[in-house]
Design a protein around this motif. Structure first.
Motif, PDB file in Angstrom:
ATOM      1  N   LEU A  48       5.317  -6.268   8.887  1.00 28.85           N
ATOM      2  CA  LEU A  48       5.009  -5.015   8.210  1.00 28.85           C
ATOM      3  C   LEU A  48       6.288  -4.197   8.068  1.00 28.85           C
ATOM      4  CD1 LEU A  48       2.888  -2.988   7.105  1.00 28.85           C
ATOM      5  CD2 LEU A  48       2.745  -2.060   9.432  1.00 28.85           C
ATOM      6  N   SER A  49       6.596  -3.818   6.826  1.00 30.25           N
ATOM      7  CA  SER A  49       7.774  -3.000   6.546  1.00 30.25           C
ATOM      8  C   SER A  49       7.358  -1.700   5.881  1.00 30.25           C
ATOM      9  CB  SER A  49       8.749  -3.755   5.632  1.00 30.25           C
ATOM     10  OG  SER A  49       9.255  -4.919   6.261  1.00 30.25           O
ATOM     11  N   MET A  50       8.269  -0.713   5.901  1.00 31.43           N
ATOM     12  CA  MET A  50       8.015   0.558   5.248  1.00 31.43           C
ATOM     13  C   MET A  50       9.313   1.087   4.644  1.00 31.43           C
ATOM     14  SD  MET A  50       7.853   3.389   8.317  1.00 31.43           S
ATOM     15  CE  MET A  50       8.210   4.704   7.171  1.00 31.43           C
ATOM     16  N   ARG A  51       9.154   1.913   3.613  1.00 31.31           N
ATOM     17  CA  ARG A  51      10.295   2.576   2.992  1.00 31.31           C
ATOM     18  C   ARG A  51       9.755   3.755   2.187  1.00 31.31           C
ATOM     19  NH1 ARG A  51      13.791  -0.181  -1.830  1.00 31.31           N
ATOM     20  NH2 ARG A  51      15.040   1.615  -2.424  1.00 31.31           N
ATOM     21  N   THR A  52      10.440   4.870   2.226  1.00 28.31           N
ATOM     22  CA  THR A  52       9.987   6.043   1.480  1.00 28.31           C
ATOM     23  C   THR A  52      10.553   6.030   0.072  1.00 28.31           C
ATOM     24  OG1 THR A  52      11.834   7.449   2.146  1.00 28.31           O
ATOM     25  CG2 THR A  52       9.914   7.369   3.620  1.00 28.31           C
ATOM     26  N   LEU A  53       9.867   6.726  -0.820  1.00 21.98           N
ATOM     27  CA  LEU A  53      10.341   6.822  -2.198  1.00 21.98           C
ATOM     28  C   LEU A  53      11.596   7.680  -2.307  1.00 21.98           C
ATOM     29  CD1 LEU A  53       7.057   7.334  -4.264  1.00 21.98           C
ATOM     30  CD2 LEU A  53       8.250   5.212  -3.749  1.00 21.98           C
ATOM     31  N   ASP A  54      11.866   8.459  -1.288  1.00 22.91           N
ATOM     32  CA  ASP A  54      13.007   9.364  -1.334  1.00 22.91           C
ATOM     33  C   ASP A  54      14.325   8.671  -1.039  1.00 22.91           C
ATOM     34  OD1 ASP A  54      11.230  11.421  -1.866  1.00 22.91           O
ATOM     35  OD2 ASP A  54      10.895  11.810   0.255  1.00 22.91           O
ATOM     36  N   GLY A  55      14.286   7.373  -0.790  1.00 24.64           N
ATOM     37  CA  GLY A  55      15.518   6.635  -0.538  1.00 24.64           C
ATOM     38  C   GLY A  55      15.577   6.119   0.879  1.00 24.64           C
ATOM     39  N   GLY A  56      16.707   5.515   1.214  1.00 25.98           N
ATOM     40  CA  GLY A  56      16.862   4.933   2.538  1.00 25.98           C
ATOM     41  C   GLY A  56      16.529   3.458   2.540  1.00 25.98           C
ATOM     42  N   ASP A  57      16.890   2.802   3.624  1.00 29.13           N
ATOM     43  CA  ASP A  57      16.677   1.368   3.752  1.00 29.13           C
ATOM     44  C   ASP A  57      15.250   1.068   4.213  1.00 29.13           C
ATOM     45  OD1 ASP A  57      19.315   0.895   3.038  1.00 29.13           O
ATOM     46  OD2 ASP A  57      20.006   1.028   5.131  1.00 29.13           O
ATOM     47  N   ALA A 115       0.857  -1.180   0.000  1.00 33.89           N
ATOM     48  CA  ALA A 115       0.000   0.000   0.000  1.00 33.89           C
ATOM     49  C   ALA A 115       0.896   1.233   0.000  1.00 33.89           C
ATOM     50  CB  ALA A 115      -0.918   0.002   1.213  1.00 33.89           C
ATOM     51  N   PHE A 116       0.351   2.354  -0.502  1.00 38.17           N
ATOM     52  CA  PHE A 116       1.159   3.562  -0.681  1.00 38.17           C
ATOM     53  C   PHE A 116       0.453   4.759  -0.085  1.00 38.17           C
ATOM     54  CE2 PHE A 116       2.348   7.142  -3.682  1.00 38.17           C
ATOM     55  CZ  PHE A 116       3.608   7.362  -3.126  1.00 38.17           C
ATOM     56  N   ASP A 117       1.190   5.536   0.702  1.00 45.32           N
ATOM     57  CA  ASP A 117       0.691   6.793   1.231  1.00 45.32           C
ATOM     58  C   ASP A 117       1.326   7.917   0.432  1.00 45.32           C
ATOM     59  OD1 ASP A 117      -0.609   8.594   3.075  1.00 45.32           O
ATOM     60  OD2 ASP A 117       1.391   8.977   3.873  1.00 45.32           O
ATOM     61  N   ALA A 118       0.525   8.580  -0.412  1.00 40.34           N
ATOM     62  CA  ALA A 118       1.058   9.608  -1.303  1.00 40.34           C
ATOM     63  C   ALA A 118       1.567  10.820  -0.534  1.00 40.34           C
ATOM     64  CB  ALA A 118      -0.012  10.031  -2.312  1.00 40.34           C
ATOM     65  N   GLY A 119       0.932  11.153   0.590  1.00 42.80           N
ATOM     66  CA  GLY A 119       1.329  12.330   1.341  1.00 42.80           C
ATOM     67  C   GLY A 119       2.747  12.244   1.869  1.00 42.80           C
ATOM     68  N   SER A 120       3.088  11.113   2.460  1.00 41.54           N
ATOM     69  CA  SER A 120       4.431  10.922   3.000  1.00 41.54           C
ATOM     70  C   SER A 120       5.350  10.191   2.034  1.00 41.54           C
ATOM     71  CB  SER A 120       4.354  10.139   4.316  1.00 41.54           C
ATOM     72  OG  SER A 120       3.837   8.836   4.092  1.00 41.54           O
ATOM     73  N   ARG A 121       4.831   9.850   0.853  1.00 42.67           N
ATOM     74  CA  ARG A 121       5.595   9.117  -0.165  1.00 42.67           C
ATOM     75  C   ARG A 121       6.220   7.848   0.430  1.00 42.67           C
ATOM     76  NH1 ARG A 121       6.990  11.347  -4.757  1.00 42.67           N
ATOM     77  NH2 ARG A 121       9.145  10.592  -4.750  1.00 42.67           N
ATOM     78  N   THR A 122       5.366   7.092   1.154  1.00 41.83           N
ATOM     79  CA  THR A 122       5.833   5.907   1.864  1.00 41.83           C
ATOM     80  C   THR A 122       5.112   4.672   1.362  1.00 41.83           C
ATOM     81  OG1 THR A 122       6.299   7.206   3.852  1.00 41.83           O
ATOM     82  CG2 THR A 122       6.103   4.827   4.130  1.00 41.83           C
TER      83      THR A 122
END
Length: 674
Positions: free
Chosen positions: A296-305, A271-278
Motif C-alpha cells: 500500500l502506497s500513498m501520495r498527495t496531489l500537492d506534490g512530494g514522493d 482510491a482517493f481521499d478528497a479531504g486530504s487530497r491523497t
C-alpha cells in the motif's frame, strides 16, 4: 465520528449416498441442494451511510447459471427490499439519491442505466456498441466515466476471391497477429482496445477520452471535476510485459495523459481521499518472482514522493477504500481475509473477518465497502455462505443484517470444519489445514479420507464455506485441505519457497496434512484418495508419481508438461518469465524435472483426468498427454471431458454436481472390500 477505533475494540458411505436424517433431525446435503443455496456479495454503502446495496446471489435451476439480484438494506428503517433483477452491482451518485448500473436493454445490449433510489425510477443513459464497465460518477454527479472496448481493424493476409452467388464455401481463414489472442473464459479474442469515455448522467452521446492500440483500465477515480486517475500499461512492448502498469492522470477537457507513477511493476487498485487530497494504491517493484506482495502506497496531489506504508507488513494488500480520511484495506492472513487500516502510523487489524458467498472450493475471499461512516462487509464462518454485516460510527458491535439461507438451515446439516496444524517432514515447517467431517459422523466411524489440493499455486484456502467439499462430506468422506508452501497469506518467504521449484517440498507438506488428519479422526488407510484442480492437479499428478499411498486419484485441469504448457496457455507472456529461470528452449531440463510427466513411469495409482474442453489456462492437451501416457503404461485411467467448460468448471452448477459425482464414482471403484 470515525468508525475504526470502535472496530478495533470491538454419514453415509461413499458407495451409498445418504439422505437419512442425522441425530438433529436434519439430513445431509444432496446434489440438487446446490440450486437452493444463496449468498451475499458486493456491498456498496451510500454516501450518507444509511443504505447498503448488495447482491443476493444463487443458482437458477432452469438456466443452470449463477444469478445475482440487487437488494437495498435501509439502516434507518432496518429493512431490506429488492431493487433490480439480474443486476449484481451498482455505484452511488455523490448525492446518495441515484445509482448507476449496467443492465441488458433488449436489442441495445448492455447499457448504463440510472435509478432514482427512492422512486425506483430508471433511465437508460447510453446506447453503446459494446458493454461498458468501471462506472464512476463525477464529483458533481453530472457525468459518468466508464471504459469500453473499441474495435481495431483485424489483420488481413491475403485477398480471397468471392464465392459465386449461392455457393457454400468454407468460412475464410482467421489471421492472428496479436500477442494475446485468446483468454480462458472468453475464447478467441476480438481485436479491441479498452478506452475511457464520459457521458452525461442524463444521457447523450459519450465522448471518448483515450485512444490508440492500448488498454486503459479501471477503476476510474475522479480527482476533481476535470481529472480522472486510471491504470494502464502503455509500453510499446506491453503484450510481452503484462505485469507493468502505472497510474496516469487524464485531463477530461484536453484528453492529455500524464504519469502518476513510474516504475516497473503493476500499480493500480487506487482510491482517493478528497479531504486530504491523497491517493492510495497498491503495487510493487517487479522482481520476476512467482509471488510478489502488493504494498500500500500513498501520495498527495500537492506534490512530494510516494510513500510505501506497508513495507514492514508481511502480507499482500487487496482492495483499498477511503472514507473521511480513513483508509481501509483487505489482506489475507493464514487463509482468512481480514480488514485493516493505516492508523497512527501503523497497520491496525480491525478484527473483522470476511467470507465469500459460497460456491466451489474454499478459497479465501470476501468483499467490503465503507462510506458515510458505515462499514459493510460479507462475513460468517465455514459452516454457511457469508452474510451482510455492518458497523456504524455509533455502533458498539457489528450487526448481521441478512440470513439468506435460513430456510435451508431447518432442513440440511453440513459437515463440521476444524482447523489444525502439522509439521512437514521436509524441514519441520508448520502447515495449516482444515478437516471436514461427514455430518453426523460418530467418533467410532472409520472414514475414507480425501485430500483436496488448491490451485494457483500462489493462492490460499481458508475456513470458507465450500459447496464442493460439503458435497464430498455428505457422501461420507472426511476431507482434508490446507496450504502447503507456495500458498499465499503466510508471508512472501513462505510463498516463494517454491519459486523455480514447483512441485518440490510442497509434496511433503501435503503428506503432513494427510498424517495430521489421520491423527485426529478414525480413517480407513486403505481408502485414501487425492484430487485437486489446476495447480492442485499438478500436485495430484506429482503425488501419484511419488507414492502408491492413495487408492485412487483424480487429476483435474492439470499441467503435465511445463514446456507445452508455457507455449499454449493463454497467459504465456507471464508464466515463462515468472515461474521459470529461462525460456523453455534455453533451459529444457529445468522444465522437464518439474513436469509430472517425468514421473509417469512410476505411476500405479488408478488415475482419472478431468478437464473442460474450452480450458485455455491449462489447455486440455495437458490432460490428454497424461491420459495417453497412462494408457500406454496400462494404468487404470479414465478421461472426463466437460463440453463447453473453461478453466472454471464449477461456474455452472450442473458442472459442479457432475464434477463431484464423477470424482466420487471413480473413487468408489477402488473402495476395497466391504
Amino acid at each position: 465520528m470515525p468508525i475504526l477505533p470502535l472496530l478495533v475494540l470491538a454419514v453415509a458411505s461413499p458407495q451409498t449416498p445418504g439422505t437419512e436424517p442425522t441425530d438433529g433431525g436434519l439430513r445431509p446435503l444432496e446434489p440438487m441442494d446446490v440450486f437452493q443455496f444463496e449468498g451475499v456479495a458486493s456491498p456498496r454503502v451510500s454516501p450518507t451511510g444509511d443504505i447498503v446495496l448488495y447482491a443476493r446471489t444463487g443458482y437458477d435451476v432452469m438456466s443452470d447459471r449463477r444469478r445475482a439480484d440487487l437488494w437495498a438494506y435501509d439502516l434507518v428503517k432496518d429493512g431490506a427490499r429488492p431493487l433490480l433483477e439480474g443486476v449484481g452491482s451498482a455505484v452511488w451518485a455523490p448525492d446518495g439519491q441515484r445509482i448507476a448500473y449496467v443492465a441488458n436493454a433488449g436489442d441495445d445490449g448492455a447499457e448504463i442505466h440510472v435509478m432514482w433510489i427512492d422512486e425506483q425510477r430508471t433511465w437508460q443513459a447510453t446506447r453503446l456498441p459494446r458493454s461498458p464497465s468501471s462506472l464512476s460518477w463525477s464529483p458533481d454527479g453530472q457525468r459518468i466515466a466508464f471504459t469500453m472496448g473499441v474495435e481495431r481493424e483485424a489483420p488481413k493476409l491475403a485477398s480471397l476471391p468471392s464465392p459465386p452467388k449461392g455457393a457454400e464455401w468454407a468460412p475464410p481463414p482467421t489471421v492472428i497477429e496479436e500477442f494475446r489472442y485468446r483468454s480462458d473464459g472468453a475464447g478467441y479474442l476480438e481485436v479491441v482496445d479498452r478506452h475511457v469515455f464520459v457521458v452525461s448522467a442524463d444521457g447523450g452521446t459519450p465522448r471518448q477520452l483515450t485512444s490508440g492500440p492500448r488498454d486503459h483500465g479501471g477503476p476510474l477515480v475522479w480527482l476533481d471535476e476535470g481529472t480522472l486517475l486510471l491504470s494502464a500499461n502503455l509500453r510499446e512492448d506491453r503484450e510481452a510485459h503484462p505485469n507493468d502498469s502505472n497510474l496516469f492522470t487524464l485531463d477530461v477537457a484536453t484528453k492529455a495523459l500524464a504519469p502518476w507513477t513510474e516504475r516497473e511493476g503493476p500499480d493500480g487498485n487506487h482510491a482517493f481521499d478528497a479531504g486530504s487530497r491523497t491517493v492510495y494504491w497498491t503495487g510493487f517493484d517487479d522482481r520476476r518472482q512467482g509471488h510478489q506482495q502488493s504494498e500500500l502506497s500513498m501520495r498527495t496531489l500537492d506534490g512530494g514522493d510516494a510513500r510505501v506504508l506497508t513495507a514492514d507488513f508481511d502480507r499482500s494488500i487487496g482492495d483499498v477504500q477511503v472514507d473521511g480520511g480513513q483508509v481501509v484495506f483487505s489482506f489475507v492472513d493464514r487463509g482468512v481475509t481480514k480488514l485493516a487500516t493505516w492508523y497512527d502510523g501503523a497497520v491496525v487489524d480491525l478484527g473483522t473477518n470476511l467470507h465469500g458467498s459460497g460456491g466451489g472450493r474454499p478459497y479465501a475471499s470476501g468483499s467490503f465497502h465503507i462510506a458515510g461512516g458505515t462499514l459493510a462487509w460479507v462475513g460468517g464462518d465455514p459452516a454457511w455462505p457469508g452474510e451482510l454485516h455492518v458497523m456504524r460510527s455509533d455502533d458498539r458491535e457489528p450487526r448481521r443484517l441478512t440470513d439468506v439461507n435460513a430456510d435451508l438451515k431447518e432442513i440440511v446439516e453440513l459437515g463440521p470444519v476444524t482447523e489444525f496444524t502439522a509439521a512437514s517432514g521436509a524441514d519441520g515447517r508448520e502447515v495449516q489445514g482444515w478437516l471436514v467431517l461427514p455430518p453426523g459422523a460418530a467418533p467410532e466411524d472409520e472414514l475414507p479420507l480425501l485430500l483436496e489440493i488448491h490451485g494457483g499455486p500462489f493462492l490460499a484456502y481458508g475456513p470458507e464455506f465450500s459447496l464442493e467439499l460439503q458435497l464430498y462430506a455428505a457422501l461420507g468422506y472426511a476431507v482434508v485441505y490446507g496450504n502447503p508452501r507456495g500458498s499465499t497469506s503466510y508471508g512472501e518467504e513462505f510463498a516463494n519457497l517454491i519459486h523455480h521449484a514447483y512441485p518440490s517440498q510442497d509434496y511433503d507438506d501435503l503428506m503432513a496434512l494427510v498424517d495430521g488428519a489421520i491423527a485426529r479422526t478414525k480413517i480407513d488407510e486403505d481408502r485414501l484418495y487425492v484430487t485437486g484442480g489446476s495447480g492442485g492437479g499438478v500436485l495430484t499428478a506429482w503425488i501419484v508419481g511419488k507414492t502408491k499411498r492413495f487408492a485412487a486419484a483424480v487429476v483435474a485441469k492439470p499441467v503435465i508438461n511445463w514446456t507445452s504448457f508455457a507455449l499454449t496457455a493463454d497467459a504465456y507472456a507471464f508464466f515463462w518469465q515468472y515461474w521459470f529461470p529461462a525460456a523453455p528452449w534455453d533451459d529444457p531440463q529445468h522444465y522437464w524435472e518439474r513436469s509430472p510427466l517425468s514421473l509417469v513411469g512410476n505411476v500405479e495409482t488408478p488415475t482419472m483426468l478431468l478437464c473442460g474442453e474450452e480450458d485455455y489456462r491449462t489447455p486440455i492437451s495437458e490432460s490428454e498427454q497424461l491420459f495417453q501416457a497412462l494408457k500406454i503404461r496400462g494404468v487404470d485411467t479414465a478421461f472426463v471431458r466437460i463440453p463447453g467448460a473453461s478453466h472454471g468448471i464449477a461456474r455452472r452448477p450442473s458442472r459442479l454436481i457432475a464434477k463431484v459425482l464423477s470424482v466420487t464414482a471413480w473413487f468408489e471403484r477402488y473402495a476395497g472390500e466391504e
